[in-house]
Scaffold this motif. Sequence first.
Motif, PDB file in Angstrom:
ATOM      1  N   LEU A 185       0.827  -1.210   0.000  1.00 14.09           N
ATOM      2  CA  LEU A 185       0.000   0.000   0.000  1.00 14.09           C
ATOM      3  C   LEU A 185       0.861   1.259   0.000  1.00 14.09           C
ATOM      4  N   LYS A 186       1.979   1.232   0.707  1.00 14.86           N
ATOM      5  CA  LYS A 186       2.890   2.384   0.701  1.00 14.86           C
ATOM      6  C   LYS A 186       3.500   2.572  -0.702  1.00 14.86           C
ATOM      7  N   GLN A 198       1.002   4.126  -2.938  1.00 15.12           N
ATOM      8  CA  GLN A 198       0.879   5.563  -2.675  1.00 15.12           C
ATOM      9  C   GLN A 198       1.955   6.347  -3.419  1.00 15.12           C
ATOM     10  N   ASN A 199       3.137   5.763  -3.531  1.00 13.22           N
ATOM     11  CA  ASN A 199       4.248   6.450  -4.193  1.00 13.22           C
ATOM     12  C   ASN A 199       4.318   6.150  -5.691  1.00 13.22           C
ATOM     13  N   TYR A 250      -4.536   1.493 -11.039  1.00 12.42           N
ATOM     14  CA  TYR A 250      -4.425   1.838  -9.612  1.00 12.42           C
ATOM     15  C   TYR A 250      -5.392   1.003  -8.782  1.00 12.42           C
ATOM     16  N   ASP A 266      -8.395  12.210  -7.925  1.00 14.46           N
ATOM     17  CA  ASP A 266      -7.185  11.704  -7.278  1.00 14.46           C
ATOM     18  C   ASP A 266      -7.332  11.714  -5.754  1.00 14.46           C
ATOM     19  N   GLU A 268      -6.921   8.421  -3.368  1.00 17.77           N
ATOM     20  CA  GLU A 268      -6.014   8.341  -2.221  1.00 17.77           C
ATOM     21  C   GLU A 268      -6.796   8.011  -0.953  1.00 17.77           C
ATOM     22  N   ARG A 325      -7.410   4.363  -0.869  1.00 17.64           N
ATOM     23  CA  ARG A 325      -6.212   3.620  -0.460  1.00 17.64           C
ATOM     24  C   ARG A 325      -6.060   3.635   1.050  1.00 17.64           C
ATOM     25  N   GLU A 326      -6.286   4.805   1.664  1.00 17.20           N
ATOM     26  CA  GLU A 326      -6.206   4.906   3.119  1.00 17.20           C
ATOM     27  C   GLU A 326      -7.275   4.039   3.775  1.00 17.20           C
ATOM     28  N   GLU A 375      -6.108   0.511   3.720  1.00 13.99           N
ATOM     29  CA  GLU A 375      -5.052   0.343   4.737  1.00 13.99           C
ATOM     30  C   GLU A 375      -5.670   0.178   6.117  1.00 13.99           C
TER      31      GLU A 375
END
Length: 544
Positions: free
Chosen positions: A193-194, A197-198, A210, A280, A284, A287-288, A291
């Motif tokens: 996941l990190k 993110q990058n 994505y 976007d 994001e 994604r959080e 997580e």
Amino acid sequence: MKRLLYYTFLLAFPMLYAQEVKVETNTKNIKIGEQIQYKVSVETPADTPVSFPEGQTFAPLEMVKTRAADTLRDGGKYRLVKEYYLTQFDEGKYTIPSQKIRINNKDYFTDSLLVEVHTVAIDTLKQPLYDIKPIQEVKKPFTSYGWILTIIAAVLLLLIVAFVYFVFIRKKKFPFLQTQKKLPPFDRAIQDLKELQNSKYLIQSQHKEYYTRLTDIVKAYLEEEVHILAKESTTDELLTKINLLQEKGKLNLNQETITNLKRVLQTADLVKFAKNKPSDDNAEYDRETIENVVIKTKEAIPLEPTDEQAINEARQKALALKRQKRKRLLIRIGVGILLFFLLGGVGLYFGYRTLKNWLFNPYVAELNEGKWVTSDYGYPITELTTPKVLMRKQIVDITGFKPIIHSQSTFYFGSLNSELYIMTNIITFVKETGGNSSERGDGNISLDPQLVNEIVLAQLDKAGAKNITTLQEEYTTPAGVKGMKVFGEMTLPDKNGNPFKANYELYSFTENGALQQLLITYINDFNAKAIAKRVVNSIAFKTE
């Protein structure tokens, strides 16, 4: 009246106007390969058609080239000139035949010419003479057998590479994935996941990639940590399985976490299948959310796995191991079948015996099927037909027999320590040979079988032969020449010192007052036996 008669005469006899044909050459003496310039000129009134010779009409001389006719004006007349360049490559005197020139549909013929062709003298004082160069070995050409063996070797290599890849490498991913696999499922999911993110998916507007990666991460985590089949499940199927685990008390997720997971999975489905494109910031945020789902799921798993989970996990491992074994077995069977059909096809096309020889003794097979040569050796002459020309060998000192030998010529091919060895030996004896051999009155010698045996056994012993068996019998060549045959089996060391079994045959004849021998050693192979038989049947003896 006179003028009228003059014009009447011209009209009645127009061809009486003079036609001049000349032939000239720049020389009548040339050296071999030099050229003669042969020129034909015709003087004629204007607009008169003229045909010159064409093609090779100058035999025995050869026309090398010609040029287009030149036209020269001389008052009211024209002179046509055509040049030919002739040559000859043999010494002697030659006559250029008469050539036909056609002028205004009438034929004219030139005179023939005599030409001398001289050879080129060689000054042996200025041009030094050199000794004949020694025989040099030439690398064997890459024959059709070599191509066939190369193709077979390439196919076998590809099969081996495919086998190694599917059995040992395919399950192993790239090095960075191997490092990830060493991490626990929770740590690996957080790390993935990190990295997501990058990544540059959102920067490059690759929202489908994505969300595909995002759902893969959470499904892989649920499958490994919670032990449910998540990767191949739809969103509804996955949520149903999670709810079942909740009911059985095997998972203690709160409803908010399940709702958040459902929302992200549904959004991912819209992005992947309906071409939806969230902002976007929303991507994001999703994604959080995932997580947080991973963290909450880790906390909701019971610390001690139940017996049913342990049994299920063991069962899954056993099934995976069984599938892996089955896959390896299928690969082996497939490779075996492919190899069987490959070799079978080659065997059907070229013959199974030929295939066997190519696989195990390609060198001997190539010698047997190659181009053979017939040559004379020594004096008195022994004529043999062999796969290769025999080379002269340094005379071997045969211990114990040197005093009775007058001359010896030895020629050979191969080595006693190889698959095939051919040697012919021509020995003449001194007039007084002691008790072993003596000269007859008719010019022939009496042959002592024991002497012949000792000569050949001495050569075999020197090559390191062991366990030699010796048999003896009379032999008659196809041409009717009688002699003696000594044959048997033995064990020889190869170039690396490894022992191998070989056959040997020694044929001895006393033709033309000399001992003429043929020794052949060969492995127990179809082609080697065929070579030995063909060489023996070619034996012939000459006096000149």
